[in-house]
Design an enzyme around this catalytic site. Structure first.
Site, PDB file in Angstrom:
ATOM      1  N   HIS A 182       0.855  -1.191   0.000  1.00 56.74           N
ATOM      2  CA  HIS A 182       0.000   0.000   0.000  1.00 56.74           C
ATOM      3  C   HIS A 182       0.885   1.234   0.000  1.00 56.74           C
ATOM      4  O   HIS A 182       1.729   1.413   0.887  1.00 56.74           O
ATOM      5  CB  HIS A 182      -0.939  -0.003   1.211  1.00 56.74           C
ATOM      6  CG  HIS A 182      -1.997  -1.053   1.134  1.00 56.74           C
ATOM      7  ND1 HIS A 182      -2.416  -1.783   2.232  1.00 56.74           N
ATOM      8  CD2 HIS A 182      -2.723  -1.503   0.083  1.00 56.74           C
ATOM      9  CE1 HIS A 182      -3.364  -2.632   1.848  1.00 56.74           C
ATOM     10  NE2 HIS A 182      -3.572  -2.479   0.552  1.00 56.74           N
ATOM     11  N   ALA A 183       0.683   2.096  -0.973  1.00 56.97           N
ATOM     12  CA  ALA A 183       1.633   3.156  -1.284  1.00 56.97           C
ATOM     13  C   ALA A 183       1.885   4.125  -0.134  1.00 56.97           C
ATOM     14  O   ALA A 183       3.012   4.564   0.086  1.00 56.97           O
ATOM     15  CB  ALA A 183       1.147   3.916  -2.523  1.00 56.97           C
ATOM     16  N   GLU A 185       1.867   3.771   3.033  1.00 58.80           N
ATOM     17  CA  GLU A 185       2.414   3.221   4.274  1.00 58.80           C
ATOM     18  C   GLU A 185       3.948   3.273   4.234  1.00 58.80           C
ATOM     19  O   GLU A 185       4.632   2.255   4.146  1.00 58.80           O
ATOM     20  CB  GLU A 185       1.882   1.801   4.470  1.00 58.80           C
ATOM     21  CG  GLU A 185       0.360   1.770   4.603  1.00 58.80           C
ATOM     22  CD  GLU A 185      -0.249   0.380   4.528  1.00 58.80           C
ATOM     23  OE1 GLU A 185       0.514  -0.606   4.511  1.00 58.80           O
ATOM     24  OE2 GLU A 185      -1.500   0.275   4.462  1.00 58.80           O
ATOM     25  N   ARG A 240      -3.226   4.910  -1.994  1.00 56.44           N
ATOM     26  CA  ARG A 240      -3.119   3.557  -1.435  1.00 56.44           C
ATOM     27  C   ARG A 240      -2.860   2.486  -2.501  1.00 56.44           C
ATOM     28  O   ARG A 240      -2.025   1.601  -2.322  1.00 56.44           O
ATOM     29  CB  ARG A 240      -4.416   3.234  -0.683  1.00 56.44           C
ATOM     30  CG  ARG A 240      -4.596   1.779  -0.249  1.00 56.44           C
ATOM     31  CD  ARG A 240      -5.959   1.621   0.425  1.00 56.44           C
ATOM     32  NE  ARG A 240      -6.367   0.228   0.578  1.00 56.44           N
ATOM     33  CZ  ARG A 240      -6.109  -0.505   1.657  1.00 56.44           C
ATOM     34  NH1 ARG A 240      -5.417  -0.001   2.654  1.00 56.44           N
ATOM     35  NH2 ARG A 240      -6.555  -1.756   1.744  1.00 56.44           N
ATOM     36  N   ASN A 257      -3.711  -5.737  -2.185  1.00 56.85           N
ATOM     37  CA  ASN A 257      -3.979  -6.683  -1.108  1.00 56.85           C
ATOM     38  C   ASN A 257      -5.433  -7.146  -1.084  1.00 56.85           C
ATOM     39  O   ASN A 257      -5.903  -7.689  -0.088  1.00 56.85           O
ATOM     40  CB  ASN A 257      -3.601  -6.079   0.249  1.00 56.85           C
ATOM     41  CG  ASN A 257      -3.224  -7.151   1.253  1.00 56.85           C
ATOM     42  OD1 ASN A 257      -2.551  -8.122   0.914  1.00 56.85           O
ATOM     43  ND2 ASN A 257      -3.658  -6.979   2.502  1.00 56.85           N
ATOM     44  N   HIS A 310       2.871  -3.841   6.828  1.00 58.42           N
ATOM     45  CA  HIS A 310       1.903  -2.773   6.590  1.00 58.42           C
ATOM     46  C   HIS A 310       1.970  -1.754   7.739  1.00 58.42           C
ATOM     47  O   HIS A 310       2.729  -1.898   8.679  1.00 58.42           O
ATOM     48  CB  HIS A 310       0.485  -3.334   6.531  1.00 58.42           C
ATOM     49  CG  HIS A 310       0.218  -4.250   5.380  1.00 58.42           C
ATOM     50  ND1 HIS A 310      -0.691  -3.940   4.380  1.00 58.42           N
ATOM     51  CD2 HIS A 310       0.723  -5.463   5.058  1.00 58.42           C
ATOM     52  CE1 HIS A 310      -0.727  -4.926   3.505  1.00 58.42           C
ATOM     53  NE2 HIS A 310       0.120  -5.871   3.890  1.00 58.42           N
ATOM     54  N   SER A 311       1.139  -0.740   7.637  1.00 63.70           N
ATOM     55  CA  SER A 311       0.855   0.167   8.755  1.00 63.70           C
ATOM     56  C   SER A 311      -0.549   0.726   8.517  1.00 63.70           C
ATOM     57  O   SER A 311      -1.059   0.665   7.407  1.00 63.70           O
ATOM     58  CB  SER A 311       1.887   1.298   8.838  1.00 63.70           C
ATOM     59  OG  SER A 311       1.675   2.282   7.857  1.00 63.70           O
ATOM     60  N   TYR A 312      -1.191   1.279   9.525  1.00 61.12           N
ATOM     61  CA  TYR A 312      -0.724   1.347  10.892  1.00 61.12           C
ATOM     62  C   TYR A 312      -1.745   0.658  11.782  1.00 61.12           C
ATOM     63  O   TYR A 312      -2.808   0.279  11.295  1.00 61.12           O
ATOM     64  CB  TYR A 312      -0.573   2.834  11.335  1.00 61.12           C
ATOM     65  CG  TYR A 312      -1.866   3.660  11.275  1.00 61.12           C
ATOM     66  CD1 TYR A 312      -2.685   3.812  12.389  1.00 61.12           C
ATOM     67  CD2 TYR A 312      -2.277   4.260  10.088  1.00 61.12           C
ATOM     68  CE1 TYR A 312      -3.860   4.560  12.348  1.00 61.12           C
ATOM     69  CE2 TYR A 312      -3.454   4.996  10.016  1.00 61.12           C
ATOM     70  CZ  TYR A 312      -4.240   5.150  11.144  1.00 61.12           C
ATOM     71  OH  TYR A 312      -5.419   5.873  11.070  1.00 61.12           O
ATOM     72  N   TYR A 362     -11.289  -6.895  10.463  1.00 60.05           N
ATOM     73  CA  TYR A 362     -12.530  -7.140   9.717  1.00 60.05           C
ATOM     74  C   TYR A 362     -12.189  -8.009   8.522  1.00 60.05           C
ATOM     75  O   TYR A 362     -11.010  -8.259   8.220  1.00 60.05           O
ATOM     76  CB  TYR A 362     -13.200  -5.829   9.267  1.00 60.05           C
ATOM     77  CG  TYR A 362     -12.242  -4.764   8.779  1.00 60.05           C
ATOM     78  CD1 TYR A 362     -11.490  -4.923   7.610  1.00 60.05           C
ATOM     79  CD2 TYR A 362     -12.090  -3.570   9.479  1.00 60.05           C
ATOM     80  CE1 TYR A 362     -10.623  -3.953   7.175  1.00 60.05           C
ATOM     81  CE2 TYR A 362     -11.214  -2.587   9.048  1.00 60.05           C
ATOM     82  CZ  TYR A 362     -10.487  -2.788   7.892  1.00 60.05           C
ATOM     83  OH  TYR A 362      -9.608  -1.820   7.454  1.00 60.05           O
ATOM     84  N   GLU A 384       1.206  -5.060  11.139  1.00 59.28           N
ATOM     85  CA  GLU A 384       0.805  -3.653  11.046  1.00 59.28           C
ATOM     86  C   GLU A 384       1.684  -2.880  12.033  1.00 59.28           C
ATOM     87  O   GLU A 384       1.555  -3.063  13.241  1.00 59.28           O
ATOM     88  CB  GLU A 384      -0.677  -3.481  11.399  1.00 59.28           C
ATOM     89  CG  GLU A 384      -1.649  -4.158  10.448  1.00 59.28           C
ATOM     90  CD  GLU A 384      -1.935  -3.334   9.204  1.00 59.28           C
ATOM     91  OE1 GLU A 384      -1.430  -2.191   9.111  1.00 59.28           O
ATOM     92  OE2 GLU A 384      -2.666  -3.834   8.329  1.00 59.28           O
TER      93      GLU A 384
END
Length: 432
Positions: A182-183, A185, A240, A257, A310-312, A362, A384
Site C-alpha cells: 500500500h503506497a 504506508e 493507497r 492486497n 503494513h501500517s498502521y 474485519y 501492522e
C-alpha cells in the site's frame, strides 16, 4: 552538527503539532466517533466527498457506531467538514492539525547517498533513492546479496527482491518479506531497508540474526507497489492502490492486497474501481500481485515463512482475513504472534494486538498472506507497524528506528520458533 539538526527538526515538528499553526491552510486529520447509526451514515457520506481520505477503517462500509474513525481532510475542505460535524453534533477532535506541513517536512532529504551513514535509514526516501540503494547494496555485498528482478509494475517500473544468502547449505529454507504493498504506508519500505542493513551489519554480531541467516535465506521486496509509492511522493501522499486504469471509468488503481486468489472479491473487498478496496477485474489481474504470486509459486518448496509489512495500528495478524474460518495450524500461529507481542511489550513497552485478521480487524479477502498460506506456506503473517493513530500514515522519521526495532523483534521471534519446530520435526523423523 547532525545532532543539532535532529533536535531542531524534532522541536519544530512538535511545535507544529502543539500550536496548530497554519491550521486554516493545512490539511488535517480528524478523529471521529459516530454515536448513532444516523451519524454513521453522515460520516460515510463525508468520507466519500470533499476529497477526503479515510485512514481508519479503510472503507466506509466498515464505519460503525462507537468506533473511532480517522479521516484526512484537505485544507480546502477542513472548515466545511468540521462545520458539518459540529452541526450534527458528531464527536470529533483534530488529531493532526498540520498534516500538509508534516508531509512537506518528511519529504525533505538532506542526503540521498546510502553511504552517508546510519542516518540514511532514519529517513523516508523517494523511489529513485531506494532503487539506487538496492543496486549499491547488491554491488557492495556480492557474496551475500543478489538483486532479483521478479517482474515489473503497470507503469513498467522494476520489482526487485533482494536475496540474502550467507552460505550454500543444502535444502536450506527461506523467508519472504514484502513491503510497500500500500503506497501511503511509508514506514513499510523503510523497515525493509533497515532490515537488510541490520542483517548485513549484525551477522556474526547478534546471536539471533546470525542463527536465522545461517539456517535460512531471506528474500526482501522493499517496494511491491512502486507506481503507487512514486505517486505518493509526486502527487497525492494519501494514495493507497497501484496506478492501473480501468476501462469505462476515470478511477485509477487496484488494491493489491485484495487482488490475490483468496476468497477474491467477497465481503470486505469491492468490485467498484472507485473504492480504496477495489479487487480488480480478476485475481492476479495486476502485474505486481502476479509477479509476487509467480515467484512464491516457483519457490514454495523452500519458502517457509511469509511476512507482509503494513501500517498502521500495531497488530500481528495470522490467517485468515478472507473468512471467519480458522487456519489449520491456528493454535501454533497464534502462540507465535502472542509471544512476539509479549516480547515487544517487554523490551519496548509498546502494545500490539494479535490474532486472525477477520476476527481482529474485519474481513479482507484477496490478501497476499491468506493466499500464501493456502499455497502451502504455513507460517504466514501480516504485521501492522506503528502507530495506533497519533500520526497514522504520517509517522515521523524519528519513529522509524523504534517501529523497525519492534518489527525486527517480531521477525526474530517467529523465525527462531519456526526453525525450532523444523529442527524438532527433522530429529523426530531421523529417530523413527
Amino acid at each position: 552538527m547532525t545532532t543539532f539538526w535532529v533536535l531542531f527538526i524534532s522541536f519544530y515538528f512538535d511545535l507544529l503539532l502543539q500550536t496548530g499553526q497554519c491550521t486554516e491552510t493545512s490539511g488535517q486529520v480528524l478523529s471521529i466517533i459516530p454515536n448513532t447509526q444516523e451519524e454513521v451514515e453522515i460520516l460515510k457520506n463525508v468520507s466519500t466527498q470533499y476529497q477526503t481520505a479515510l485512514w481508519q477503517p479503510v472503507s466506509p462500509h466498515n464505519i460503525k457506531e462507537l468506533t473511532q474513525v480517522h479521516l484526512y481532510v484537505p485544507a480546502n475542505s477542513s472548515e466545511t467538514v468540521r462545520n458539518l460535524l459540529q452541526r450534527h453534533d458528531i464527536t470529533h477532535e483534530v488529531m493532526l492539525p498540520n498534516a500538509d506541513e508534516i508531509i512537506e517536512m518528511q519529504m525533505r532529504n538532506d542526503s540521498t547517498d546510502p553511504r552517508s551513514g546510519a542516518t540514511f535509514f532514519h529517513r523516508y526516501h523517494p523511489l529513485e533513492d531506494i532503487y539506487d540503494w538496492i543496486n549499491r547494496t547488491a554491488h557492495d555485498n556480492p557474496n551475500t546479496v543478489k538483486a532479483i528482478l521478479i517482474g515489473s509494475s503497470y507503469e513498467k517500473r522494476p520489482l526487485y527482491a533482494l536475496k540474502l544468502s550467507f552460505n550454500n547449505r543444502p535444502n536450506k529454507k527461506a523467508m519472504w518479506i514484502d513491503c510497500g504493498i500500500h503506497a501511503r504506508e511509508w514506514i513499510s519500505p523503510a523497515f525493509c531497508l533497515l532490515f537488510v542493513h541490520y542483517s548485513l551489519s549484525f551477522y556474526k554480531v547478534n546471536l539471533d540474526i546470525t542463527q536465522i541467516l545461517d539456517n535460512m535465506d531471506v528474500y526482501v521486496l522493499p517496494v511491491m507497489n512502486p507506481d503507487g509509492y512514486k505517486y505518493t511522493w509526486t502527487k497525492n501522499r494519501m494514495w493507497r492502490k497501484n496506478r492501473s486504469p480501468k476501462k469505462g471509468t476515470s478511477c485509477i488503481g487496484v488494491d493489491l492486497n485484495r487482488n490475490f486468489d483468496a476468497n477474491w472479491c467477497t465481503i470486505g473487498a469491492s468490485p467498484d474501481p472507485c473504492t480504496e478496496i477495489y479487487c480488480g477485474p480478476f485475481p492476479e489481474s495486476e502485474p505486481e500481485s502476479q509477479a509476487v504470486a509467480n515467484f512464491l509459486r516457483s519457490h514454495k518448496d523452500s519458502i517457509q515463512i511469509y511476512l507482509s509489512i503494513h501500517s498502521y495500528s500495531q497488530m500481528l495478524i495470522i490467517p485468515y482475513s478472507c473468512s471467519m474460518d480458522e487456519a489449520e495450524n491456528h493454535s501454533e500461529l497464534y502462540e507465535m504472534v502472542r509471544q512476539a507481542a509479549e516480547n515487544i511489550r517487554r523490551y519496548y513497552r509498546n502494545v500490539y494486538t494479535y490474532g486472525a485478521g477477520a476476527k481482529t480487524i474485519y474481513l479482507a479477502p484477496g490478501g497476499s498472506d491468506d493466499w500464501a498460506y493456502n499455497l502451502g506456506i504455513k507460517y504466514s503473517f501480516t504485521f501492522e507497524l506503528q502507530d495506533r493513530g497519533r500520526y497514522g500514515f504520517l509517522l515521523p522519521p524519528s519513529h522509524i528506528q523504534g517501529a523497525s526495532n519492534e518489527a525486527l523483534l517480531a521477525v526474530k521471534t517467529i523465525a527462531l520458533k519456526v526453525m525450532e519446530k523444523t529442527q524438532a520435526a527433522m530429529s523426530s523423523r531421523q529417530t523413527v
